[in-house]
Design a protein around this motif. Structure first.
Motif, PDB file in Angstrom:
ATOM      1  N   LYS A 177       0.829  -1.219   0.000  1.00 41.18           N
ATOM      2  CA  LYS A 177       0.000   0.000   0.000  1.00 41.18           C
ATOM      3  C   LYS A 177       0.862   1.267   0.000  1.00 41.18           C
ATOM      4  O   LYS A 177       0.390   2.350   0.345  1.00 41.18           O
ATOM      5  CB  LYS A 177      -0.987   0.035   1.161  1.00 41.18           C
ATOM      6  CG  LYS A 177      -1.942  -1.131   1.178  1.00 41.18           C
ATOM      7  CD  LYS A 177      -2.787  -1.205  -0.055  1.00 41.18           C
ATOM      8  CE  LYS A 177      -3.789  -2.331   0.008  1.00 41.18           C
ATOM      9  NZ  LYS A 177      -3.821  -3.135  -1.191  1.00 41.18           N
ATOM     10  N   CYS A 178       2.145   1.133  -0.384  1.00 42.12           N
ATOM     11  CA  CYS A 178       2.999   2.316  -0.524  1.00 42.12           C
ATOM     12  C   CYS A 178       2.506   3.123  -1.717  1.00 42.12           C
ATOM     13  O   CYS A 178       2.243   2.554  -2.781  1.00 42.12           O
ATOM     14  CB  CYS A 178       4.451   1.919  -0.783  1.00 42.12           C
ATOM     15  SG  CYS A 178       5.297   1.368   0.674  1.00 42.12           S
ATOM     16  N   PRO A 179       2.382   4.432  -1.566  1.00 41.10           N
ATOM     17  CA  PRO A 179       1.959   5.247  -2.701  1.00 41.10           C
ATOM     18  C   PRO A 179       2.894   5.025  -3.891  1.00 41.10           C
ATOM     19  O   PRO A 179       4.104   4.910  -3.725  1.00 41.10           O
ATOM     20  CB  PRO A 179       2.074   6.675  -2.182  1.00 41.10           C
ATOM     21  CG  PRO A 179       2.028   6.542  -0.699  1.00 41.10           C
ATOM     22  CD  PRO A 179       2.650   5.218  -0.379  1.00 41.10           C
ATOM     23  N   LEU A 180       2.324   4.967  -5.065  1.00 39.62           N
ATOM     24  CA  LEU A 180       3.080   4.729  -6.291  1.00 39.62           C
ATOM     25  C   LEU A 180       2.758   5.841  -7.267  1.00 39.62           C
ATOM     26  O   LEU A 180       1.598   6.060  -7.611  1.00 39.62           O
ATOM     27  CB  LEU A 180       2.706   3.366  -6.879  1.00 39.62           C
ATOM     28  CG  LEU A 180       3.304   2.999  -8.230  1.00 39.62           C
ATOM     29  CD1 LEU A 180       4.828   2.921  -8.147  1.00 39.62           C
ATOM     30  CD2 LEU A 180       2.731   1.664  -8.701  1.00 39.62           C
ATOM     31  N   VAL A 181       3.787   6.555  -7.708  1.00 37.34           N
ATOM     32  CA  VAL A 181       3.622   7.646  -8.672  1.00 37.34           C
ATOM     33  C   VAL A 181       4.404   7.288  -9.924  1.00 37.34           C
ATOM     34  O   VAL A 181       5.610   7.046  -9.860  1.00 37.34           O
ATOM     35  CB  VAL A 181       4.134   8.995  -8.096  1.00 37.34           C
ATOM     36  CG1 VAL A 181       4.033  10.098  -9.135  1.00 37.34           C
ATOM     37  CG2 VAL A 181       3.379   9.361  -6.829  1.00 37.34           C
ATOM     38  N   LEU A 182       3.697   7.242 -11.051  1.00 44.83           N
ATOM     39  CA  LEU A 182       4.331   6.998 -12.341  1.00 44.83           C
ATOM     40  C   LEU A 182       4.412   8.331 -13.072  1.00 44.83           C
ATOM     41  O   LEU A 182       3.396   8.959 -13.332  1.00 44.83           O
ATOM     42  CB  LEU A 182       3.519   6.006 -13.181  1.00 44.83           C
ATOM     43  CG  LEU A 182       3.292   4.627 -12.576  1.00 44.83           C
ATOM     44  CD1 LEU A 182       2.444   3.776 -13.512  1.00 44.83           C
ATOM     45  CD2 LEU A 182       4.611   3.944 -12.281  1.00 44.83           C
ATOM     46  N   VAL A 183       5.626   8.748 -13.383  1.00 39.05           N
ATOM     47  CA  VAL A 183       5.851  10.009 -14.075  1.00 39.05           C
ATOM     48  C   VAL A 183       6.374   9.673 -15.457  1.00 39.05           C
ATOM     49  O   VAL A 183       7.338   8.922 -15.598  1.00 39.05           O
ATOM     50  CB  VAL A 183       6.877  10.886 -13.316  1.00 39.05           C
ATOM     51  CG1 VAL A 183       7.110  12.195 -14.044  1.00 39.05           C
ATOM     52  CG2 VAL A 183       6.435  11.121 -11.884  1.00 39.05           C
ATOM     53  N   GLY A 184       5.745  10.230 -16.462  1.00 40.34           N
ATOM     54  CA  GLY A 184       6.197   9.960 -17.820  1.00 40.34           C
ATOM     55  C   GLY A 184       5.342  10.683 -18.827  1.00 40.34           C
ATOM     56  O   GLY A 184       4.445  11.438 -18.476  1.00 40.34           O
ATOM     57  N   ASN A 185       5.623  10.425 -20.081  1.00 42.30           N
ATOM     58  CA  ASN A 185       4.834  11.059 -21.121  1.00 42.30           C
ATOM     59  C   ASN A 185       3.501  10.331 -21.257  1.00 42.30           C
ATOM     60  O   ASN A 185       3.281   9.307 -20.604  1.00 42.30           O
ATOM     61  CB  ASN A 185       5.631  11.144 -22.430  1.00 42.30           C
ATOM     62  CG  ASN A 185       5.884   9.803 -23.075  1.00 42.30           C
ATOM     63  OD1 ASN A 185       5.135   8.859 -22.912  1.00 42.30           O
ATOM     64  ND2 ASN A 185       6.962   9.726 -23.832  1.00 42.30           N
ATOM     65  N   PRO A 186       2.586  10.838 -22.085  1.00 40.34           N
ATOM     66  CA  PRO A 186       1.251  10.229 -22.183  1.00 40.34           C
ATOM     67  C   PRO A 186       1.247   8.755 -22.580  1.00 40.34           C
ATOM     68  O   PRO A 186       0.254   8.070 -22.370  1.00 40.34           O
ATOM     69  CB  PRO A 186       0.555  11.078 -23.252  1.00 40.34           C
ATOM     70  CG  PRO A 186       1.236  12.405 -23.173  1.00 40.34           C
ATOM     71  CD  PRO A 186       2.671  12.088 -22.853  1.00 40.34           C
ATOM     72  N   LYS A 187       2.339   8.240 -23.086  1.00 40.92           N
ATOM     73  CA  LYS A 187       2.406   6.834 -23.489  1.00 40.92           C
ATOM     74  C   LYS A 187       2.097   5.899 -22.317  1.00 40.92           C
ATOM     75  O   LYS A 187       1.474   4.850 -22.514  1.00 40.92           O
ATOM     76  CB  LYS A 187       3.792   6.536 -24.063  1.00 40.92           C
ATOM     77  CG  LYS A 187       3.967   5.137 -24.573  1.00 40.92           C
ATOM     78  CD  LYS A 187       5.372   4.942 -25.135  1.00 40.92           C
ATOM     79  CE  LYS A 187       5.614   3.477 -25.435  1.00 40.92           C
ATOM     80  NZ  LYS A 187       6.993   3.190 -25.738  1.00 40.92           N
ATOM     81  N   ILE A 188       2.494   6.262 -21.112  1.00 41.92           N
ATOM     82  CA  ILE A 188       2.249   5.394 -19.959  1.00 41.92           C
ATOM     83  C   ILE A 188       0.748   5.269 -19.688  1.00 41.92           C
ATOM     84  O   ILE A 188       0.253   4.188 -19.388  1.00 41.92           O
ATOM     85  CB  ILE A 188       3.011   5.837 -18.678  1.00 41.92           C
ATOM     86  CG1 ILE A 188       2.814   4.828 -17.542  1.00 41.92           C
ATOM     87  CG2 ILE A 188       2.608   7.219 -18.203  1.00 41.92           C
ATOM     88  CD1 ILE A 188       3.299   3.440 -17.836  1.00 41.92           C
ATOM     89  N   MET A 189       0.013   6.367 -19.820  1.00 42.62           N
ATOM     90  CA  MET A 189      -1.428   6.294 -19.595  1.00 42.62           C
ATOM     91  C   MET A 189      -2.120   5.531 -20.713  1.00 42.62           C
ATOM     92  O   MET A 189      -3.087   4.828 -20.471  1.00 42.62           O
ATOM     93  CB  MET A 189      -2.021   7.695 -19.439  1.00 42.62           C
ATOM     94  CG  MET A 189      -1.699   8.334 -18.094  1.00 42.62           C
ATOM     95  SD  MET A 189      -2.053   7.304 -16.649  1.00 42.62           S
ATOM     96  CE  MET A 189      -3.820   7.184 -16.698  1.00 42.62           C
ATOM     97  N   GLU A 190      -1.606   5.660 -21.937  1.00 37.54           N
ATOM     98  CA  GLU A 190      -2.164   4.884 -23.038  1.00 37.54           C
ATOM     99  C   GLU A 190      -1.988   3.391 -22.770  1.00 37.54           C
ATOM    100  O   GLU A 190      -2.856   2.591 -23.111  1.00 37.54           O
ATOM    101  CB  GLU A 190      -1.490   5.267 -24.353  1.00 37.54           C
ATOM    102  CG  GLU A 190      -1.842   6.660 -24.825  1.00 37.54           C
ATOM    103  CD  GLU A 190      -0.968   7.136 -25.983  1.00 37.54           C
ATOM    104  OE1 GLU A 190      -0.267   6.309 -26.600  1.00 37.54           O
ATOM    105  OE2 GLU A 190      -0.990   8.339 -26.263  1.00 37.54           O
ATOM    106  N   ALA A 191      -0.885   3.031 -22.141  1.00 41.97           N
ATOM    107  CA  ALA A 191      -0.611   1.617 -21.860  1.00 41.97           C
ATOM    108  C   ALA A 191      -1.568   1.045 -20.824  1.00 41.97           C
ATOM    109  O   ALA A 191      -1.861  -0.143 -20.833  1.00 41.97           O
ATOM    110  CB  ALA A 191       0.830   1.439 -21.391  1.00 41.97           C
TER     111      ALA A 191
END
Length: 180
Positions: A71-85
């Motif tokens: 339950k550790c917070p997880l932040v994904l930082v990147g270009n829009p490609k990560i959200m498309e995935a």
């Protein structure tokens, strides 16, 4: 923890997480994962993955399992490609991850609720003046990436002094991280 663009697979991600905690990254994948989970469970530590758009599916799945177990917070930082995935249209592949994801788009000004969503996790509380300063920083060049790094550095400063994060800690971190 911040991943490099070379962290693509689940094993790569686990090795970098362990190295960032000054732990040995040796053994089978299951051993690495168990070591990470035992170290992070109930730790209130955040995992930040920079350049997340380089992650392969097994890297995302590894992070999902670590998140579910700790339950550790997880932040994904990147270009829009990560959200498309990990979007709805790909949910047959990444459905377990999609159901836990929140997208923060950088097309416009960063709203205060996004800043709150990132920093006010796992019992963290901040004075309104701290949130206002982080919000201001989030809307500068570098956006959430700089704000998140600054917050983590301020948290480190405060923790080492045995104090709650204050505006003083944020401003001290800002002097180091932002050269303005």
């Amino acid at each position: 923890y911040t991943a490099s663009p070379n962290s693509r697979s689940g094993r790569d991600v686990m090795e970098e997480i362990l190295e960032s905690m000054n732990k040995r990254a040796e053994g089978r994948n299951k051993t690495l994962e168990k070591n990470i989970i035992s170290s992070l469970k109930n730790s209130n530590r955040m995992i930040i993955i920079d350049e997340a758009h380089f992650l392969r599916l097994d890297g995302l799945e590894t992070l999902r399992r670590i998140y579910d177990a700790t339950k550790c917070p997880l932040v994904l930082v990147g270009n829009p490609k990560i959200m498309e995935a990990i979007t709805e249209k790909n949910k047959t592949v990444t459905g377990q991850f999609f159901s836990r994801a929140v997208r923060i788009a950088l097309d416009t000004k960063i709203p205060m609720e996004d800043v709150r969503g990132i920093v006010l996790q796992n019992g963290v509380s901040l004075a309104e003046e701290c949130l206002q300063e982080l919000h201001r920083i989030a809307n500068m060049i570098g956006a959430l990436r700089i704000m998140t790094k600054l917050f983590l550095f301020a948290w480190t400063i405060a923790t080492k002094k045995g104090q709650a994060i204050s505006l003083e800690h944020i401003l001290a971190a800002k002097k180091v991280i932002i050269s303005v």
